[in-house]
Design a protein around this motif. Structure first.
Motif, PDB file in Angstrom:
ATOM      1  N   ARG A   2       9.787   5.445   0.499  1.00 35.13           N
ATOM      2  CA  ARG A   2       9.032   4.846  -0.503  1.00 35.13           C
ATOM      3  C   ARG A   2       7.775   4.045  -0.151  1.00 35.13           C
ATOM      4  NH1 ARG A   2      12.813   0.799  -3.915  1.00 35.13           N
ATOM      5  NH2 ARG A   2      13.310   2.699  -5.049  1.00 35.13           N
ATOM      6  N   VAL A   3       6.623   3.959  -0.644  1.00 34.60           N
ATOM      7  CA  VAL A   3       5.324   3.201  -0.442  1.00 34.60           C
ATOM      8  C   VAL A   3       5.144   2.573  -1.600  1.00 34.60           C
ATOM      9  CG1 VAL A   3       2.871   3.287   0.311  1.00 34.60           C
ATOM     10  CG2 VAL A   3       4.532   4.902   1.202  1.00 34.60           C
ATOM     11  N   VAL A   4       4.822   1.217  -1.532  1.00 34.95           N
ATOM     12  CA  VAL A   4       4.648   0.649  -2.643  1.00 34.95           C
ATOM     13  C   VAL A   4       2.989  -0.125  -2.480  1.00 34.95           C
ATOM     14  CG1 VAL A   4       4.895  -1.818  -3.915  1.00 34.95           C
ATOM     15  CG2 VAL A   4       6.847  -0.342  -2.995  1.00 34.95           C
ATOM     16  N   GLU A  37       7.783   8.927  -2.374  1.00 36.74           N
ATOM     17  CA  GLU A  37       7.849   7.933  -3.697  1.00 36.74           C
ATOM     18  C   GLU A  37       6.961   6.974  -3.431  1.00 36.74           C
ATOM     19  OE1 GLU A  37      10.921   5.003  -5.868  1.00 36.74           O
ATOM     20  OE2 GLU A  37      11.502   5.987  -4.070  1.00 36.74           O
ATOM     21  N   GLY A 150      11.518  -2.012   7.178  1.00 36.42           N
ATOM     22  CA  GLY A 150      10.644  -2.030   5.925  1.00 36.42           C
ATOM     23  C   GLY A 150      10.220  -3.611   5.190  1.00 36.42           C
ATOM     24  N   THR A 162      12.354  -3.345  -2.574  1.00 39.95           N
ATOM     25  CA  THR A 162      12.137  -2.654  -1.219  1.00 39.95           C
ATOM     26  C   THR A 162      11.346  -1.666  -0.977  1.00 39.95           C
ATOM     27  OG1 THR A 162      14.227  -1.173  -1.524  1.00 39.95           O
ATOM     28  CG2 THR A 162      14.588  -3.457  -0.775  1.00 39.95           C
ATOM     29  N   ALA A 163      10.726  -1.520   0.178  1.00 43.14           N
ATOM     30  CA  ALA A 163       9.784  -0.439   0.568  1.00 43.14           C
ATOM     31  C   ALA A 163       9.775  -0.274   1.861  1.00 43.14           C
ATOM     32  CB  ALA A 163       8.343  -0.907  -0.001  1.00 43.14           C
ATOM     33  N   ASP A 164       9.613   0.918   2.518  1.00 42.58           N
ATOM     34  CA  ASP A 164       9.165   1.366   3.910  1.00 42.58           C
ATOM     35  C   ASP A 164       7.701   0.980   4.260  1.00 42.58           C
ATOM     36  OD1 ASP A 164      11.748   2.980   4.139  1.00 42.58           O
ATOM     37  OD2 ASP A 164      11.073   4.040   2.463  1.00 42.58           O
ATOM     38  N   VAL A 166       4.152  -0.878   2.778  1.00 41.25           N
ATOM     39  CA  VAL A 166       3.435  -1.754   1.607  1.00 41.25           C
ATOM     40  C   VAL A 166       1.788  -1.507   2.055  1.00 41.25           C
ATOM     41  CG1 VAL A 166       2.902  -3.819   0.561  1.00 41.25           C
ATOM     42  CG2 VAL A 166       5.230  -2.993   1.082  1.00 41.25           C
TER      43      VAL A 166
END
Length: 261
Positions: A2-4, A37, A150, A162-164, A166
């Motif tokens: 997951r990238v935010v 994601e 993360g 939460t994110a892997d 950012v």
């Protein structure tokens, strides 16, 4: 994974779209779509608000003469990898793929054929949503913290995400609206980054003789602007407070960089 992405301006939106569709960014990529994601967070009520105002509402999205040589400050060298992979030709092809034909002016500035920034903003919005990006507006990130694996983002509502990875794409300190400020630099420091000295990049010119320019407010002319042994010929706009326009802004950028070196 997951990238935010924090920030729903042009940089954040394009990063989000390219993460999902890497084939549209580089000819070297053979991956049509990814399983990453991507969550895009924007504190305002809509993404791409500043883009809709850029280029006097027409959105000059690239330039025939785009190159690292036209970047000022200490950032020029850092633009080379991106510009080598996303050249003028690639930019035009990308927007054409999105269904946006272009028109190029004598100056090299390239706009959507409609000459309307909304054309670009609307199509980019559709693109990221179709690519599967989760877009959340009115979503302000108040804190960013590293974890063993993360990151954890805390929103103004108290919600945590939460994110892997950012990506900070918040732009400069000043937002598009009056009294609207970005906290991107604060978030960067929260995860251990240090900041170089900050100073304005471009500013209009406020004049003591503003009563004269006010009488011509709204009139734009092509003029030669000379200062600090530099001469630029470009648009100059008369305003209520003094002078603005591309010519004045370009000159101000060089002056600001010179006095802050």
């Amino acid at each position: 994974m997951r990238v935010v992405i924090i920030g729903g301006g042009a940089a954040g939106v394009c990063a989000a779209g390219f993460l999902r569709r890497p084939d549209l960014y580089s000819e070297a990529s053979q991956i049509a779509s990814s399983d990453i994601e991507v969550v895009l967070l924007e504190k305002g009520d809509a993404i791409l608000r500043k883009l809709r105002a850029t280029g006097n509402g027409r959105c000059n999205f690239t330039n025939v003469h785009v190159s690292a040589a036209h970047y000022t400050g200490n950032s020029a060298a850092k633009t080379v990898p991106a510009l080598s992979r996303f050249s003028f030709r690639r930019a035009v092809e990308f927007f054409s793929h999105l269904g946006i034909p272009h028109t190029t002016m004598e100056s090299g500035m390239t706009y959507p054929a409609t000459l309307r920034a909304d054309t670009v903003a609307d199509r980019l919005t559709e693109w990221v949503r179709d690519a599967g990006v989760s877009v959340r507006t009115a979503c302000s990130v108040e804190a960013l913290a590293r974890r063993e694996k993360g990151f954890v983002l805390t929103l103004a509502s108290g919600e945590t995400i939460t994110a892997d990875a950012v990506l900070l794409a918040t732009g400069g300190s000043y937002g598009i609206g009056k009294k609207e400020w970005s906290n991107g630099y604060t978030l960067a420091k929260q995860v251990g980054h240090s900041l170089t000295r900050l100073h304005p990049g471009i500013v209009p010119l406020a004049m003591q003789e503003s009563d004269r320019t006010a009488k011509l407010s709204g009139i734009k002319v092509k003029a030669q602007v000379t200062t600090q042994e530099q001469c630029i010929t470009d648009d100059v706009l008369f305003t209520e407070y003094g002078l603005s326009g591309i010519g004045i802004l370009r000159v101000s950028n060089r002056i600001l960089n010179a006095i802050n070196d």
